[in-house]
Enzyme design. Structure first.
Site, mmCIF file in Angstrom:
data_model
loop_
_atom_site.group_PDB
_atom_site.id
_atom_site.type_symbol
_atom_site.label_atom_id
_atom_site.label_comp_id
_atom_site.label_asym_id
_atom_site.label_seq_id
_atom_site.Cartn_x
_atom_site.Cartn_y
_atom_site.Cartn_z
ATOM 1 N N ASP A 97 38.193 7.812 1.366
ATOM 2 C CA ASP A 97 38.720 6.776 0.476
ATOM 3 C C ASP A 97 37.756 5.611 0.311
ATOM 4 O OD1 ASP A 97 41.184 7.842 -0.081
ATOM 5 O OD2 ASP A 97 42.191 6.855 1.588
HETATM 6 C C1 GLC Z 1 43.052 7.945 5.646
HETATM 7 C C2 GLC Z 1 43.780 8.441 4.426
HETATM 8 C C3 GLC Z 1 43.204 9.742 3.952
HETATM 9 C C4 GLC Z 1 41.718 9.623 3.798
HETATM 10 C C5 GLC Z 1 41.075 9.131 5.080
HETATM 11 C C6 GLC Z 1 39.593 8.912 4.936
HETATM 12 O O1 GLC Z 1 43.336 8.758 6.713
HETATM 13 O O2 GLC Z 1 45.135 8.613 4.691
HETATM 14 O O3 GLC Z 1 43.788 10.120 2.744
HETATM 15 O O4 GLC Z 1 41.238 10.872 3.437
HETATM 16 O O5 GLC Z 1 41.669 7.911 5.442
HETATM 17 O O6 GLC Z 1 39.283 7.830 4.152
HETATM 18 C C1 GLC Z 2 41.195 4.784 4.024
HETATM 19 C C2 GLC Z 2 41.290 4.071 5.324
HETATM 20 C C3 GLC Z 2 42.575 3.346 5.362
HETATM 21 C C4 GLC Z 2 42.591 2.366 4.218
HETATM 22 C C5 GLC Z 2 42.387 3.105 2.915
HETATM 23 C C6 GLC Z 2 42.315 2.173 1.765
HETATM 24 O O1 GLC Z 2 42.248 5.670 3.894
HETATM 25 O O2 GLC Z 2 41.202 4.959 6.401
HETATM 26 O O3 GLC Z 2 42.730 2.674 6.560
HETATM 27 O O4 GLC Z 2 43.804 1.718 4.177
HETATM 28 O O5 GLC Z 2 41.229 3.856 2.989
HETATM 29 O O6 GLC Z 2 41.327 1.216 1.951
#
Ligand code: GLC
Ligand code: GLC
Length: 812
Positions: free
Chosen positions: A486
């Site tokens: 993300d």
């Molecule tokens: C969090 C989110 C997931 C994402 C991961 C890596 O665990 O829930 O959807 O793939 O972060 O950013």
């Molecule tokens: C990823 C991160 C999570 C965060 C999201 C949006 O999923 O692991 O902690 O909230 O990105 O920034």
């Protein structure tokens, strides 16, 4: 350094036993399996909700507060001048004995003080919308004790968000009713709500309170509520402000005598025309009925026994015996349990997620599916339909949806280009487990619009096409807003601290940002899709997709290989990310995981080199970090990933979720020793033994992130419980290490083990069959030599499915 221990596993009871209330962080458990849920910490903190932790929060909780873990279901016992709680908090009166046992959907907290024992069993009965709190008070002293008992719950006024941001309104809307030993919470019931909550105890009470200020005192705290300290309830009636529910009970116990009290926190929905029994008076019929179902110790014990049987049945589907306690307890108990919890909660409500911000993730929920599909296939089926219903006609989808409405979440939107592929991942897992191809014919809408329905198969097809239609200059998938990571926001460009990396403008015009992670994911799910098409006789479609998969493989070999590992991505301008040429973050884990799982370039030695590079550059004492070296500065073109300090989260943290990808890559390559050593590093039971204090968070489940080697405190865990790690750890160990893999026509046996593995057995229920499988590794890491089914040799490695009980012997 020797680490202090706060608890231990009790495998026989499937419990984790906490013996010191002052754990390094609240160690929590989840109650409830459908609809009604609670979070509960080892000191009885936490809250309850119905279906949705945002819109139907029943009790209040204060996140991110001082002190930590503030608010919960508290029992105050006043014994002479001493006031104490069985769970130590909130009074924190030193106890003579304390124990918290977190089990499968229940928690039992026991405290002893001055010859009195108070033990509370918390659970949510199956199919019932309530939390039971069975309190047993026992006088273990030589004299008669007269105790004053106060219960305490604080009502949340339903929408947990307004409770935090629009409380001026809440201060005027709070309403309650009191009837006998039941306190009803009916805020907003007079207008549009058709639901209320209640808190009941199955005995006569000698007083109550429903107004927080009156009970606690404006300048007092949960630790010293005035009513409790003075031993006098106020019989307050809340009007606005902050309604609570507290029962007051006087108890006299002779030496050796004990008494049970059943407290019930319930949730009720009424039909629109049956809301009231008299003007302003809520219709309590359903509450009375629910109370009547659980108003004696016997009834509660029976409901608890049913819950335990339910968990027996869930955990009886896959059972391993390896002789290694640490492995067996994770496979047989805790890993499967965590999978069920993540299925129920996605990423919404934990002690790190407030339950307000996030609904169910599209990619998250699909991955969670592989963790529980063997246990409750019908719910997996429904989940797949719900998820697919939030897809758009072009194959893109909402990144999240709300569990209550099942609608896509507009605040977050879409554009994460890995999302569509996960639908194939989840659906294939479901069909392989169940053999239920009929799900492919289900009519499923787009964006929940009636009239837009097409078959689920069509949804899978457009999911694959979404990748193919969004290729970049190297014929690799465009990343969109982000892929699985993300925080790798290659099209976002933000200098504004007030905007979110996840929702800010996604600059797609002119982008050359491509993802090798999606490329690998596409090849893995594409192969699955091709096999599925062949299976259902769609030969032309299988051929069409095979070509796309082959083209992707070529593109990765040509443009995605850096010499010793796979590149991670190309940025907006078409520059390499995750390359030896880069100053920082030369190598990333996600593309190593997915491209090795896809076995891209295996013959050319790419897979082996990539796996070796993971060991060389990513591995450390606590697992594999996400990237190396960590970013030391913010990079405008990369987004949130470089916003984190070194070693945390997506910037070189050990993001446990992706470690299993490399482990599966190792398994496919037949490198059992390496697979095992990576696996054991992040297996909670191994961490539990060595690092309880350092690790900080619950030692019985995986957390999302463990601080990496570049962090200030490597090994410190954060964001526990709700993580895709659960499902991936399960998938990895059950199918790739222990090697029991459901397939369309039966079970494929293909373990990948460390040389030291001894003989082991797996008892696996599969559709209408049950297999007793014994595996003789004979020092081999990989390669099944012979299989017998009920004494007869079979060809190949797939045990053909047939109902009934079977014995399988496997020689490697
Ligand atoms: C969090 C989110 C997931 C994402 C991961 C890596 O665990 O829930 O959807 O793939 O972060 O950013
Ligand atoms: C990823 C991160 C999570 C965060 C999201 C949006 O999923 O692991 O902690 O909230 O990105 O920034």
């Amino acid at each position: 350094m020797e680490q202090k221990r706060y608890g231990h596993f009790d495998d026989q009871h499937r419990e984790y036993v906490i013996t010191d209330p002052q754990t390094p962080w609240p160690w929590i458990n989840y109650l409830g399996n459908e609809d009604f849920f609670s979070l509960i910490s080892n000191t009885a903190g936490g809250y309850s909700f119905y279906k949705d932790a945002k819109f139907r929060r029943i009790t209040r909780y204060r996140y991110n507060n001082v002190p930590m873990d503030n608010g919960g279901r508290y029992f105050y016992i006043k014994d002479g001048d001493t006031v104490w709680n069985p769970g130590w908090k909130p009074c924190k009166t030193p106890l003579d004995f304390y124990e918290c046992r977190h089990g499968m959907s229940y928690t039992r907290i026991t405290g002893r003080k001055n010859g009195v024992e108070a033990s509370v069993l918390f659970f949510v009965p199956l199919k019932k919308w309530c939390e039971v709190q069975k309190l047993t008070l026992k006088n273990e002293s030589a004299e008669t004790k007269t105790l004053k008992l106060f219960s305490f719950e604080e009502w949340c006024l339903w929408n947990a968000a307004t409770d935090m941001e629009n409380f001026q309104r809440n201060f005027s809307t709070g309403e309650v009713e009191i009837e006998g030993s039941t306190i009803y919470h009916k805020t907003e019931y007079r207008e549009r709500r058709n639901h209320y909550a209640f808190y009941h105890v199955n005995t006569e009470i000698q007083g109550f309170d429903t107004d927080r200020e009156t009970f606690v005192g404006l300048y007092n705290e949960f630790a010293d509520p005035q009513a409790v300290m003075e031993g006098k309830p106020r019989n307050s009636h809340a009007h606005g402000w902050s309604p609570i529910a507290s029962h007051y009970i006087e108890v006299t116990l002779k030496p050796g005598e004990s008494r049970d009290f059943v407290f019930l926190l319930g949730y009720i929905e009424n039909e629109q025309d049956e809301k009231f029994s008299a003007p302003q008076v809520i219709n309590k019929q359903k509450a009375h009925a629910l109370i009547a179902e659980l108003d004696t110790t016997e009834k509660v014990d029976k409901a608890f026994a049913e819950l335990c049987e339910y968990w027996d049945s869930l955990l009886n589907i896959y059972k391993v015996q390896t002789g290694n306690d640490k492995l067996d307890r994770m496979v047989n108990i805790w890993n499967q349990y965590q999978c069920m919890v993540t299925f129920n909660f996605s990423r919404s409500a934990s002690f790190f997620e407030s339950g307000v911000g996030r609904g169910m993730g599209f990619r998250d929920s699909n991955q969670d599916l592989v963790g529980f599909v063997h246990q409750i296939p019908p719910r997996a089926r429904q989940r797949i339909i719900d998820i697919a219903s939030t897809q758009f006609p072009d194959g893109g989808c909402y990144h999240q949806y709300q569990p209550l409405t099942k609608r896509g979440n507009n605040d977050i939107g879409g554009g994460f280009n890995d999302d569509p592929c996960w639908l194939i991942f989840g659906t294939v897992a479901y069909i392989k487990e169940t053999g239920d191809f009929s799900i492919l014919d289900e009519m499923v809408p787009f964006d929940n619009q009636p009239g837009s329905e097409v078959t689920l198969f069509e949804h899978l097809k457009i999911s694959m096409d979404h990748v193919i239609k969004n290729l970049g200059p190297h014929m690799l998938p465009l990343i969109g807003r982000a892929d699985w990571n993300d925080c790798l926001n290659l099209n976002c460009f933000s200098w504004d601290p007030n905007e979110s990396f996840q929702t800010t403008e996604n600059v797609s015009e002119g982008t050359k940002a491509e993802s090798l992670m999606i490329a690998g994911l596409f090849v893995v799910t594409g192969k699955d899709y091709v096999a599925l098409c062949k299976k259902i006789g769609k030969t032309a479609e299988a051929e069409r997709m095979q070509q796309a998969v082959d083209a992707m493989i070529e593109a990765v070999k040509k443009h995605g290989w850096d010499g010793e590992w796979y590149l991670r991505a190309y940025d907006f301008y078409g520059r390499k990310i995750g390359s030896n040429e880069c100053e920082e973050a030369k190598i990333f884990i996600e593309s190593q995981g997915w491209c090795t799982m896809a076995e891209i370039g295996a013959e050319e030695g790419m897979v082996a080199k990539s796996l070796d590079s993971c060991k060389k550059y990513l591995e450390c004492e606590h697992g594999m970090v996400l990237n190396n070296p960590a970013f030391t500065k913010y990079i405008y073109e990369y987004g949130e990933i470089s916003s984190y300090p070194e070693g945390y989260k997506e910037n070189a943290g050990i993001f446990c979720h992706n470690n299993p990808w490399v482990i599966i890559g190792e398994c496919l390559a037949g490198r059992g020793n390496d697979a095992w050593s990576h696996y054991a590093k992040i297996l909670p039971s191994y961490v539990e033994e060595k690092y309880q204090t350092l690790h900080k968070v619950e030692p019985y489940v995986n957390c999302q992130m463990v601080a990496g080697k570049d962090a200030f405190k490597p090994g410190e865990g954060k964001n526990s419980w709700l993580t895709g790690t659960a499902a991936w750890m399960w998938y990895t160990v059950s199918e790739f290490i222990l090697g029991i893999k459901p397939d369309y026509d039966g079970i494929r046996i293909d373990p990948c083990l460390p040389e030291t593995a001894s003989d082991y057995t797996v008892n696996r229920k599969f559709r209408e069959a049950e297999y007793d499988i014994t595996i003789h590794p004979n020092g081999q890491q990989k390669g099944v030599k012979a299989i017998t089914l009920d004494g007869n040799p079979i060809d190949g490695t797939v045990i053909p499915y047939s109902p009934g009980k079977h014995t399988v012997e496997v020689t490697m």
